[in-house]
Design a protein around this motif. Structure first.
Motif, PDB file in Angstrom:
ATOM      1  N   SER A 232     -36.652  -3.365  38.453  1.00 12.44           N
ATOM      2  CA  SER A 232     -36.741  -4.822  38.543  1.00 12.44           C
ATOM      3  C   SER A 232     -37.766  -5.405  37.570  1.00 12.44           C
ATOM      4  N   GLU A 233     -38.581  -4.519  36.963  1.00 14.79           N
ATOM      5  CA  GLU A 233     -39.679  -4.991  36.109  1.00 14.79           C
ATOM      6  C   GLU A 233     -39.489  -4.680  34.629  1.00 14.79           C
ATOM      7  N   VAL A 234     -38.420  -3.964  34.257  1.00 12.66           N
ATOM      8  CA  VAL A 234     -38.262  -3.524  32.865  1.00 12.66           C
ATOM      9  C   VAL A 234     -36.998  -4.101  32.231  1.00 12.66           C
ATOM     10  N   ASP A 235     -36.926  -3.975  30.897  1.00 14.10           N
ATOM     11  CA  ASP A 235     -35.761  -4.458  30.143  1.00 14.10           C
ATOM     12  C   ASP A 235     -34.632  -3.429  30.134  1.00 14.10           C
ATOM     13  N   ALA A 236     -34.984  -2.141  30.235  1.00 16.35           N
ATOM     14  CA  ALA A 236     -33.984  -1.063  30.257  1.00 16.35           C
ATOM     15  C   ALA A 236     -34.474   0.039  31.167  1.00 16.35           C
ATOM     16  N   MET A 237     -33.545   0.668  31.878  1.00 17.81           N
ATOM     17  CA  MET A 237     -33.887   1.731  32.828  1.00 17.81           C
ATOM     18  C   MET A 237     -33.071   2.963  32.507  1.00 17.81           C
ATOM     19  N   SER A 245     -24.860  15.267  40.669  1.00 13.27           N
ATOM     20  CA  SER A 245     -25.988  15.111  41.596  1.00 13.27           C
ATOM     21  C   SER A 245     -25.838  13.829  42.397  1.00 13.27           C
ATOM     22  N   SER A 246     -25.649  13.962  43.702  1.00 11.17           N
ATOM     23  CA  SER A 246     -25.468  12.802  44.568  1.00 11.17           C
ATOM     24  C   SER A 246     -26.691  11.898  44.576  1.00 11.17           C
ATOM     25  N   ASN A 247     -27.878  12.488  44.658  1.00  9.00           N
ATOM     26  CA  ASN A 247     -29.073  11.646  44.746  1.00  9.00           C
ATOM     27  C   ASN A 247     -29.325  10.906  43.437  1.00  9.00           C
ATOM     28  N   THR A 248     -28.947  11.512  42.291  1.00  7.40           N
ATOM     29  CA  THR A 248     -29.105  10.825  41.011  1.00  7.40           C
ATOM     30  C   THR A 248     -28.118   9.674  40.886  1.00  7.40           C
ATOM     31  N   GLN A 249     -26.890   9.887  41.351  1.00  5.29           N
ATOM     32  CA  GLN A 249     -25.891   8.822  41.331  1.00  5.29           C
ATOM     33  C   GLN A 249     -26.356   7.618  42.151  1.00  5.29           C
ATOM     34  N   LYS A 250     -26.994   7.896  43.291  1.00  7.33           N
ATOM     35  CA  LYS A 250     -27.496   6.803  44.126  1.00  7.33           C
ATOM     36  C   LYS A 250     -28.660   6.088  43.437  1.00  7.33           C
ATOM     37  N   LEU A 251     -29.511   6.844  42.730  1.00  4.24           N
ATOM     38  CA  LEU A 251     -30.592   6.217  41.966  1.00  4.24           C
ATOM     39  C   LEU A 251     -30.027   5.281  40.910  1.00  4.24           C
ATOM     40  N   TYR A 252     -28.981   5.740  40.241  1.00  3.83           N
ATOM     41  CA  TYR A 252     -28.348   4.917  39.208  1.00  3.83           C
ATOM     42  C   TYR A 252     -27.812   3.619  39.810  1.00  3.83           C
ATOM     43  N   GLU A 253     -27.141   3.719  40.943  1.00  6.02           N
ATOM     44  CA  GLU A 253     -26.578   2.533  41.603  1.00  6.02           C
ATOM     45  C   GLU A 253     -27.682   1.545  41.967  1.00  6.02           C
ATOM     46  N   ILE A 254     -28.785   2.061  42.491  1.00  2.00           N
ATOM     47  CA  ILE A 254     -29.916   1.215  42.889  1.00  2.00           C
ATOM     48  C   ILE A 254     -30.511   0.520  41.671  1.00  2.00           C
ATOM     49  N   CYS A 255     -30.734   1.284  40.602  1.00  5.02           N
ATOM     50  CA  CYS A 255     -31.347   0.724  39.397  1.00  5.02           C
ATOM     51  C   CYS A 255     -30.415  -0.262  38.705  1.00  5.02           C
ATOM     52  N   ARG A 256     -29.126   0.041  38.722  1.00  6.63           N
ATOM     53  CA  ARG A 256     -28.145  -0.821  38.044  1.00  6.63           C
ATOM     54  C   ARG A 256     -28.099  -2.206  38.687  1.00  6.63           C
ATOM     55  N   ARG A 257     -28.343  -2.273  39.993  1.00  9.12           N
ATOM     56  CA  ARG A 257     -28.359  -3.566  40.671  1.00  9.12           C
ATOM     57  C   ARG A 257     -29.570  -4.400  40.263  1.00  9.12           C
ATOM     58  N   GLU A 258     -30.651  -3.724  39.882  1.00  9.30           N
ATOM     59  CA  GLU A 258     -31.879  -4.427  39.505  1.00  9.30           C
ATOM     60  C   GLU A 258     -31.972  -4.687  38.003  1.00  9.30           C
ATOM     61  N   CYS A 259     -31.370  -3.805  37.226  1.00  9.83           N
ATOM     62  CA  CYS A 259     -31.489  -3.888  35.769  1.00  9.83           C
ATOM     63  C   CYS A 259     -30.126  -3.604  35.143  1.00  9.83           C
ATOM     64  N   ILE A 284     -38.254   4.948  33.475  1.00 10.99           N
ATOM     65  CA  ILE A 284     -37.590   6.254  33.548  1.00 10.99           C
ATOM     66  C   ILE A 284     -37.769   6.822  34.952  1.00 10.99           C
ATOM     67  N   THR A 285     -36.656   7.244  35.541  1.00 11.63           N
ATOM     68  CA  THR A 285     -36.716   7.998  36.791  1.00 11.63           C
ATOM     69  C   THR A 285     -35.745   9.158  36.671  1.00 11.63           C
ATOM     70  N   ALA A 286     -35.773  10.067  37.641  1.00 10.34           N
ATOM     71  CA  ALA A 286     -34.907  11.241  37.565  1.00 10.34           C
ATOM     72  C   ALA A 286     -34.603  11.757  38.956  1.00 10.34           C
ATOM     73  N   GLY A 287     -33.441  12.382  39.085  1.00  4.70           N
ATOM     74  CA  GLY A 287     -33.011  12.939  40.349  1.00  4.70           C
ATOM     75  C   GLY A 287     -33.805  14.171  40.743  1.00  4.70           C
ATOM     76  N   ALA A 288     -33.574  14.624  41.955  1.00  2.00           N
ATOM     77  CA  ALA A 288     -34.346  15.726  42.531  1.00  2.00           C
ATOM     78  C   ALA A 288     -34.062  17.072  41.871  1.00  2.00           C
TER      79      ALA A 288
END
Length: 306
Positions: A232-237, A245-259, A284-288
């Motif tokens: 929510s605070e950056v120009d690109a994520m 990876s299921s948890n990475t896919q969910k991270l992507y979905e969460i980030c895509r809604r914000e950025c 930058i974030t990454a899955g487990a």
């Protein structure tokens, strides 16, 4: 400052760019524990303290780089129950990955006299016990999660005919508790916390005799919350992790809604320079299942080259 990347045109790196790497990015406790256990088994075989060959039931983690390295060290991935049943009796070690497995997988290995190295995440083991106890007590059990994810398949294998997997609102709305049954609700450890709350609310409104156990891993909740805040605070994520990876896919979905400018990559080679060449801030974030060296490489390239 200019940089040549993969033969592409030069890009001017904006002055004052900030790159924020999530503190929770990368291996979680359960994944790190499982990977370390495989390398310990490899060492034990080399030193003559254990008998090979070494197998993992499914890839030890959803990361192609790590799985490839283990295969080069002699670890074989077994994908099906038929593979397990075809193993020579009394030979070798099968490592159960952090996702865990159904009860009957243990039965197959014990019947064949195969040594088991159990790397199931303790948090997943806890869900196995919960489902086993409630099923034995005659309760109906709902597992909130992705039905074809190996963790969920394993959890379901500790239940019975009254154990159901539910992934979305429509399934929750249509679900009816069998007459005379109490209901226990658990969750896949990597499920989206907000979605879990929404689905639980559907059950609570129906007035069932229900016990809800939030079995989403704390590390997952923290990872998702931090990813949401940074996005929510950056120009690109940038979200790093294996495509399966299921948890990475969910991270992507969460980030895509914000950025809107959110990119899902496995390694730095998947990142197009154009995607971040002109932005002032990158998260930058990454899955487990993402090793630290891959996160570091992406960070370095985004900060210096792109």
């Amino acid at each position: 400052m200019n940089a040549q990347v993969k033969g592409a045109a030069s890009f001017e790196i904006p002055e004052g760019r900030t790159v924020t790497v999530a503190k929770t990015a990368g291996f979680c406790f359960g994944v790190e524990r499982a990977v370390n256990q495989v390398y310990e088994q490899i060492k034990a075989v080399k030193e003559g303290k254990a008998e090979g060959p070494i197998y993992t039931y499914g890839p030890i983690i959803h990361n192609e780089e790590v799985v490839r390295d283990l295969e080069e060290k002699g670890v074989t991935v077994l994908d099906t129950e038929e593979d397990l049943k075809a193993l020579p009796e009394g030979k070798g070690t099968v490592i159960i990955r952090s996702h865990g497995v159904s009860r009957h997988i243990y039965d197959i290995l014990k019947e064949r006299g195969i040594r088991i190295a159990d790397a199931t995440c303790p948090f997943v083991k806890k869900i196995h016990r919960i489902v086993d106890e409630h099923a034995a007590a005659g309760d109906a059990v709902v597992i909130i999660g992705s039905p074809f994810h190996p963790e969920v398949e394993g959890i379901r294998g500790w239940g019975n005919t009254y154990t159901t997997v539910i992934e979305n609102e429509a399934e929750a709305q249509n679900y009816v508790v069998p007459e005379g049954k109490k209901l226990c609700v658990v969750s896949q450890t990597t499920f989206n916390y907000n979605k879990f709350q929404d689905l639980v609310e559907k059950f609570l409104k129906k007035g069932y005799d229900i016990s809800v156990l939030n079995t989403i891993c704390n590390a997952t909740q923290e990872r998702q919350s931090e990813a949401r805040r940074i996005a929510s605070e950056v120009d690109a994520m940038i979200v790093i992790g294996g495509k399966s990876s299921s948890n990475t896919q969910k991270l992507y979905e969460i980030c895509r809604r914000e950025c809107e400018n959110t990119y899902y990559i496995q390694t730095v080679d998947d990142l197009e320079p154009e995607s971040v060449s002109s932005v002032r801030s990158v998260g930058i974030t990454a899955g487990a299942s993402t090793p630290k060296n891959i996160i570091k490489e992406v960070h370095t390239n985004v900060r210096i080259k792109f």
